[in-house]
Design a protein around this motif. Structure first.
Motif, PDB file in Angstrom:
ATOM      1  N   SER A 336      -1.409   9.564 -13.076  1.00 42.34           N
ATOM      2  CA  SER A 336      -2.731   8.988 -12.853  1.00 42.34           C
ATOM      3  C   SER A 336      -2.743   8.087 -11.628  1.00 42.34           C
ATOM      4  CB  SER A 336      -3.178   8.198 -14.092  1.00 42.34           C
ATOM      5  OG  SER A 336      -2.273   7.127 -14.342  1.00 42.34           O
ATOM      6  N   SER A 337      -1.678   7.277 -11.434  1.00 36.20           N
ATOM      7  CA  SER A 337      -1.651   6.385 -10.275  1.00 36.20           C
ATOM      8  C   SER A 337      -1.542   7.167  -8.978  1.00 36.20           C
ATOM      9  CB  SER A 337      -0.475   5.404 -10.404  1.00 36.20           C
ATOM     10  OG  SER A 337       0.753   6.117 -10.434  1.00 36.20           O
ATOM     11  N   SER A 338      -0.760   8.266  -8.983  1.00 39.37           N
ATOM     12  CA  SER A 338      -0.628   9.068  -7.769  1.00 39.37           C
ATOM     13  C   SER A 338      -1.928   9.772  -7.427  1.00 39.37           C
ATOM     14  CB  SER A 338       0.495  10.096  -7.937  1.00 39.37           C
ATOM     15  OG  SER A 338       0.191  10.978  -9.005  1.00 39.37           O
ATOM     16  N   LYS A 339      -2.679  10.214  -8.444  1.00 39.96           N
ATOM     17  CA  LYS A 339      -3.943  10.880  -8.180  1.00 39.96           C
ATOM     18  C   LYS A 339      -4.972   9.907  -7.639  1.00 39.96           C
ATOM     19  CE  LYS A 339      -3.455  14.583 -11.614  1.00 39.96           C
ATOM     20  NZ  LYS A 339      -4.002  15.155 -12.872  1.00 39.96           N
ATOM     21  N   GLU A 340      -4.925   8.644  -8.068  1.00 41.81           N
ATOM     22  CA  GLU A 340      -5.940   7.685  -7.673  1.00 41.81           C
ATOM     23  C   GLU A 340      -5.745   7.213  -6.236  1.00 41.81           C
ATOM     24  OE1 GLU A 340      -5.824   4.611 -10.516  1.00 41.81           O
ATOM     25  OE2 GLU A 340      -6.696   5.784 -12.147  1.00 41.81           O
ATOM     26  N   SER A 341      -4.491   7.028  -5.796  1.00 38.33           N
ATOM     27  CA  SER A 341      -4.262   6.345  -4.526  1.00 38.33           C
ATOM     28  C   SER A 341      -3.484   7.165  -3.526  1.00 38.33           C
ATOM     29  CB  SER A 341      -3.501   5.034  -4.793  1.00 38.33           C
ATOM     30  OG  SER A 341      -2.258   5.302  -5.414  1.00 38.33           O
ATOM     31  N   HIS A 342      -3.307   8.469  -3.707  1.00 42.30           N
ATOM     32  CA  HIS A 342      -2.475   9.259  -2.823  1.00 42.30           C
ATOM     33  C   HIS A 342      -3.351  10.206  -2.026  1.00 42.30           C
ATOM     34  CE1 HIS A 342       1.057  12.302  -2.296  1.00 42.30           C
ATOM     35  NE2 HIS A 342       0.750  11.646  -1.195  1.00 42.30           N
ATOM     36  N   LEU A 343      -3.396  10.009  -0.698  1.00 40.49           N
ATOM     37  CA  LEU A 343      -4.075  10.955   0.171  1.00 40.49           C
ATOM     38  C   LEU A 343      -3.262  12.247   0.231  1.00 40.49           C
ATOM     39  CD1 LEU A 343      -5.011   8.572   3.104  1.00 40.49           C
ATOM     40  CD2 LEU A 343      -6.611   9.657   1.562  1.00 40.49           C
ATOM     41  N   ARG A 344      -3.956  13.350   0.135  1.00 44.04           N
ATOM     42  CA  ARG A 344      -3.241  14.625   0.124  1.00 44.04           C
ATOM     43  C   ARG A 344      -2.885  15.099   1.518  1.00 44.04           C
ATOM     44  NH1 ARG A 344      -6.643  15.278  -4.344  1.00 44.04           N
ATOM     45  NH2 ARG A 344      -8.368  16.031  -3.064  1.00 44.04           N
ATOM     46  N   SER A 345      -3.679  14.773   2.518  1.00 43.87           N
ATOM     47  CA  SER A 345      -3.399  15.254   3.874  1.00 43.87           C
ATOM     48  C   SER A 345      -4.123  14.370   4.887  1.00 43.87           C
ATOM     49  CB  SER A 345      -3.831  16.712   4.039  1.00 43.87           C
ATOM     50  OG  SER A 345      -5.227  16.838   3.852  1.00 43.87           O
ATOM     51  N   ILE A 346      -3.682  14.488   6.137  1.00 40.83           N
ATOM     52  CA  ILE A 346      -4.339  13.801   7.247  1.00 40.83           C
ATOM     53  C   ILE A 346      -4.513  14.813   8.379  1.00 40.83           C
ATOM     54  CG2 ILE A 346      -3.392  11.540   6.670  1.00 40.83           C
ATOM     55  CD1 ILE A 346      -1.371  11.937   8.959  1.00 40.83           C
ATOM     56  N   GLU A 347      -5.543  14.597   9.165  1.00 43.56           N
ATOM     57  CA  GLU A 347      -5.749  15.396  10.383  1.00 43.56           C
ATOM     58  C   GLU A 347      -5.382  14.522  11.567  1.00 43.56           C
ATOM     59  OE1 GLU A 347      -9.481  17.442  12.698  1.00 43.56           O
ATOM     60  OE2 GLU A 347      -9.281  17.825  10.538  1.00 43.56           O
ATOM     61  N   THR A 366      -8.645   5.607   0.529  1.00 44.96           N
ATOM     62  CA  THR A 366      -7.605   6.204  -0.312  1.00 44.96           C
ATOM     63  C   THR A 366      -8.180   7.203  -1.305  1.00 44.96           C
ATOM     64  OG1 THR A 366      -7.800   4.320  -1.840  1.00 44.96           O
ATOM     65  CG2 THR A 366      -6.115   4.194  -0.138  1.00 44.96           C
ATOM     66  N   LYS A 367      -9.486   7.121  -1.612  1.00 40.88           N
ATOM     67  CA  LYS A 367     -10.093   8.053  -2.549  1.00 40.88           C
ATOM     68  C   LYS A 367     -10.468   9.373  -1.892  1.00 40.88           C
ATOM     69  CE  LYS A 367     -12.016   4.402  -5.484  1.00 40.88           C
ATOM     70  NZ  LYS A 367     -13.259   3.807  -6.044  1.00 40.88           N
ATOM     71  N   LEU A 368     -10.375   9.461  -0.569  1.00 35.20           N
ATOM     72  CA  LEU A 368     -10.731  10.695   0.126  1.00 35.20           C
ATOM     73  C   LEU A 368      -9.597  11.702   0.020  1.00 35.20           C
ATOM     74  CD1 LEU A 368     -12.219   9.148   3.390  1.00 35.20           C
ATOM     75  CD2 LEU A 368     -13.484  10.027   1.436  1.00 35.20           C
ATOM     76  N   PRO A 369      -9.918  12.990  -0.038  1.00 33.65           N
ATOM     77  CA  PRO A 369      -8.844  13.998  -0.064  1.00 33.65           C
ATOM     78  C   PRO A 369      -8.145  14.142   1.275  1.00 33.65           C
ATOM     79  CG  PRO A 369     -10.992  15.054  -0.042  1.00 33.65           C
ATOM     80  CD  PRO A 369     -11.254  13.595  -0.204  1.00 33.65           C
ATOM     81  N   LYS A 370      -8.834  13.823   2.371  1.00 32.48           N
ATOM     82  CA  LYS A 370      -8.238  13.959   3.702  1.00 32.48           C
ATOM     83  C   LYS A 370      -8.695  12.794   4.556  1.00 32.48           C
ATOM     84  CE  LYS A 370      -8.450  17.981   5.812  1.00 32.48           C
ATOM     85  NZ  LYS A 370      -8.985  19.081   6.652  1.00 32.48           N
ATOM     86  N   LEU A 371      -7.780  12.294   5.387  1.00 33.00           N
ATOM     87  CA  LEU A 371      -8.084  11.202   6.304  1.00 33.00           C
ATOM     88  C   LEU A 371      -7.961  11.724   7.728  1.00 33.00           C
ATOM     89  CD1 LEU A 371      -8.821   8.204   5.983  1.00 33.00           C
ATOM     90  CD2 LEU A 371      -6.439   7.647   6.390  1.00 33.00           C
ATOM     91  N   PHE A 372      -8.854  11.278   8.611  1.00 31.28           N
ATOM     92  CA  PHE A 372      -8.891  11.753   9.993  1.00 31.28           C
ATOM     93  C   PHE A 372      -8.481  10.598  10.905  1.00 31.28           C
ATOM     94  CE2 PHE A 372     -11.783  14.179   7.440  1.00 31.28           C
ATOM     95  CZ  PHE A 372     -11.630  15.484   7.882  1.00 31.28           C
ATOM     96  N   LEU A 373      -7.441  10.838  11.734  1.00 29.99           N
ATOM     97  CA  LEU A 373      -6.891   9.788  12.590  1.00 29.99           C
ATOM     98  C   LEU A 373      -6.964  10.220  14.047  1.00 29.99           C
ATOM     99  CD1 LEU A 373      -5.216   9.477   9.742  1.00 29.99           C
ATOM    100  CD2 LEU A 373      -3.814   7.943  11.096  1.00 29.99           C
ATOM    101  N   CYS A 374      -7.257   9.247  14.902  1.00 34.18           N
ATOM    102  CA  CYS A 374      -7.159   9.469  16.348  1.00 34.18           C
ATOM    103  C   CYS A 374      -5.686   9.390  16.731  1.00 34.18           C
ATOM    104  CB  CYS A 374      -7.973   8.416  17.086  1.00 34.18           C
ATOM    105  SG  CYS A 374      -7.800   8.481  18.890  1.00 34.18           S
ATOM    106  N   GLU A 375      -5.167  10.397  17.407  1.00 37.40           N
ATOM    107  CA  GLU A 375      -3.735  10.439  17.709  1.00 37.40           C
ATOM    108  C   GLU A 375      -3.329   9.513  18.838  1.00 37.40           C
ATOM    109  OE1 GLU A 375      -2.291  14.060  19.351  1.00 37.40           O
ATOM    110  OE2 GLU A 375      -4.228  14.586  20.249  1.00 37.40           O
TER     111      GLU A 375
END
Length: 615
Positions: A336-347, A366-375
């Motif tokens: 449950s803790s991993s599902k709540e606070s673990h991002l699955r992927s980043i772009e 942290t609740k988003l399935p994917k996070l988008f980062l400027c490289e």
């Protein structure tokens, strides 16, 4: 008594009553009240004559009570229709019918007078208030300077108006979203969300983008496994949500209701036959419950018995059950803790990278399935549309700080955590997604960050980095080190380690990474230490090589050298001292791999750097 005599007596009683009630009323009002009483008495007398004596009708009570002082007026009583008690306020038609039945034995003038006065004294029936309609949803007004997140313009070829997400305030054209005309009109009647913020209308949770189905009428989202019935392959189905295609049945007609009643009678007979079967099942369940309660009573009695001693078998069984319960509880809490606070992927740039661990980003990210980062500047965003707009404005094409090393397309930048605090904090948050034991996130001011990049026509892309304290009392040359997953197994990890020892040699110090090392870090460092030691032994064939000499030449801590030699079984205790044993198999393997190893070594001549203590 004749009919005229009855009228005269009634007139007298009405007159006496009106004189008693009037008091200080004016003569006009007194005559009006007397006329009303006269009409009421006439109606009650005629109704009394037509009603049978044994019917129990209340007309006699009404007539008798009309002559008493303080009796309510005719408008306050409940009149009767057709000789039966009225259940509410009668209509004008009801009064006309009652009087017409009594018109055979009364004068027409009396009836007309009674009808007119009773109608004039009748209280008006209040009209029920209409219930207000529910308020409609007011769509959010789109700003004048808003643009579509997809086509990046305020207008499009379809000339449709922009719609705005109620969660992230992103705007888009319905035609750019491939919405139908019905869906484009429907989304303005409720708080619409874009595809990045869309949640399931059943479970109200995001995620499972491949399993998300969108209604063709209102664009609401629903997971395929939350739909009723669940759907296996939702991509090939034009689906409508329950709100747009309700399964409610139309109202039944009287014929249908009678048919349903007949069917229900048959079902009642069938249900009665099933009750006996259920009764037998319930009896068996009651017997089992009774047995369970008996067992509990026996256990409670044993627990209260002070002379009871559990056997070794009982203790072993209890411990086994306890361990299983603890393990199950820990698994559930961890999942449950991993599902709540673990991002699955980043772009990140042109890569979509699956994360390994959780990172303390703000809660809404942290609740988003994917996070988008400027490289380049490492800022994090919620959607690809926001990232695209940011990339159009971002002027960074390399890390901040000073470029202290360049060899080919590889560069290293020194970034001060105090001068570029936001960049270093974002770098630490990014590293935590791939490091398990990292604890430094926000206190970055006492550290220097050395960022390695690979250059191409679009800019300097992040390969990896390591950080170290500005003033380390234990001469640690690395506090944290990371090689990005897309550049792993290409030698960049050993290049970062080699660069940290190059800086230690320039400072004239013996360096070592902070302990304890992680499992992956220990493997990487042991591989590097083995390569450096073998290279030194191949170049120096003397038999009197010491650990101290090897440490001063390579800037590796003597403890690290001894632990590596012990791991390779290349050190022995002989005649009261430790000696290094040359192993021909390791030496030959190192010579064979020398060309490949040289590719992961840094060029000391390409370094342009002054130690911090000498600045």
């Amino acid at each position: 008594m004749t009919r005229s005599g009855r009228h005269e007596s009634d007139d007298e009683s009405v007159a006496s009553t009106s004189d008693h009630e009037s008091g200080d009323l004016t003569p006009a009002r007194t005559s009006h009240r007397a006329a009303a009483k006269h009409a009421a008495a006439a109606v009650s007398a005629m109704s009394k004559r037509r009603a049978p004596p044994s019917s129990g009708w209340a007309g006699a009570d009404v007539a008798s009570s009309s002559s008493a002082p303080g009796t309510p007026s005719h408008s306050d009583r409940k009149p009767f229709v057709s000789g039966t008690p009225s259940r509410g306020t009668p209509s004008h038609h009801g009064r006309t019918r009652a009087i017409s039945e009594a018109s055979e034995d009364s004068d027409d003038s009396d009836l007309q007078l009674a009808l007119a006065l009773s109608a004039s004294t009748q209280a008006p029936t209040p009209t029920p208030k209409k219930k207000g309609r529910p308020r409609k949803y007011a769509p959010v007004e789109v700003a004048d300077d808003a643009v579509c997140a997809l086509c990046q313009s305020a207008t499009c070829a379809a000339r449709d108006s922009l719609i705005m997400c109620s969660n992230c305030s992103d705007c888009a054209h319905p035609s750019c979203l491939n919405l139908t005309k019905a869906a484009a009109a429907k989304v303005k009647t409720y708080p619409w969300r874009c595809s990045n913020c869309k949640t399931c209308s059943v479970c109200d949770k995001a995620g499972h983008e491949k399993k998300m189905m969108f209604c063709i009428t209102c664009d609401r989202g629903t997971h395929s496994f939350c739909a009723q019935p669940p759907m296996k392959d939702p991509s090939e189905v034009a689906w409508s949500c329950p709100e747009c295609s309700p399964s409610t049945k139309p109202a039944a007609t009287p014929k249908k209701r009678r048919a349903e009643a007949a069917e229900s009678d048959g079902e009642d007979a069938l249900a009665h036959s099933r009750k006996s079967k259920r009764a037998r099942v319930v009896e068996s369940e009651d017997e089992e419950d009774q047995q369970d309660s008996d067992r509990e009573d026996d256990i409670n009695q044993l627990l209260l018995d002070e002379t009871f001693e559990p056997t070794s078998c009982d203790i072993a069984l209890f411990k086994k059950a306890q361990e299983q319960a603890i393990a199950a509880a820990s698994d559930e809490s961890g999942a449950s803790s991993s599902k709540e606070s673990h991002l699955r992927s980043i772009e990140f740039g042109k890569y979509e990278i699956e994360t390994w661990y959780s990172s303390p980003y703000p809660e809404e990210y942290t609740k988003l399935p994917k996070l988008f980062l400027c490289e380049f500047c490492l800022k994090y965003m919620k959607s690809s549309a926001i990232l695209q707009r940011h990339m159009m404005k971002c002027e960074w094409r390399h890390p901040p700080g000073d470029e202290i090393y360049r060899s080919g397309d590889i560069s290293v930048f020194e970034v001060d955590g105090k001068k570029n605090k936001i960049y270093c904090q974002n770098l630490c948050l990014l590293a935590k997604l791939f490091l398990d034991h990292k604890t430094l996130y926000y206190d970055v001011e006492p550290f220097l960050f050395y960022v390695m990049t690979e250059y191409d026509s679009s800019g300097c892309h992040l390969v990896g980095y390591f950080s170290k304290e500005k003033n380390s009392f234990l001469n640690y040359n690395v506090s944290c080190i990371l090689s990005m997953p897309q550049y792993m197994r290409r030698g960049f990890g050993k290049m970062l380690i080699d660069f940290s020892y190059l800086l230690s040699r320039e400072e004239g110090k013996i360096g070592s990474p902070e302990k304890p090392l992680s499992d992956l870090g220990l493997i990487s460092y042991r591989s590097y230490w083995k390569t450096v030691i073998m290279d030194y032994l191949v170049q120096h064939t003397r038999a009197d090589i010491t650990i101290k000499e090897l440490s001063q030449s390579t800037a590796i801590n003597p403890y690290d050298i001894v632990s590596t030699l012990q791991y390779l079984n290349m050190i022995k205790y002989w005649k009261g001292k430790h000696v290094i044993v040359r192993r021909p198999d390791f030496m030959e393997e190192h010579v064979k791999n020398t060309p490949r190893i040289q590719q992961t070594r840094v060029n000391p001549l390409a370094l342009r750097w002054t130690p911090l203590a000498q600045r």
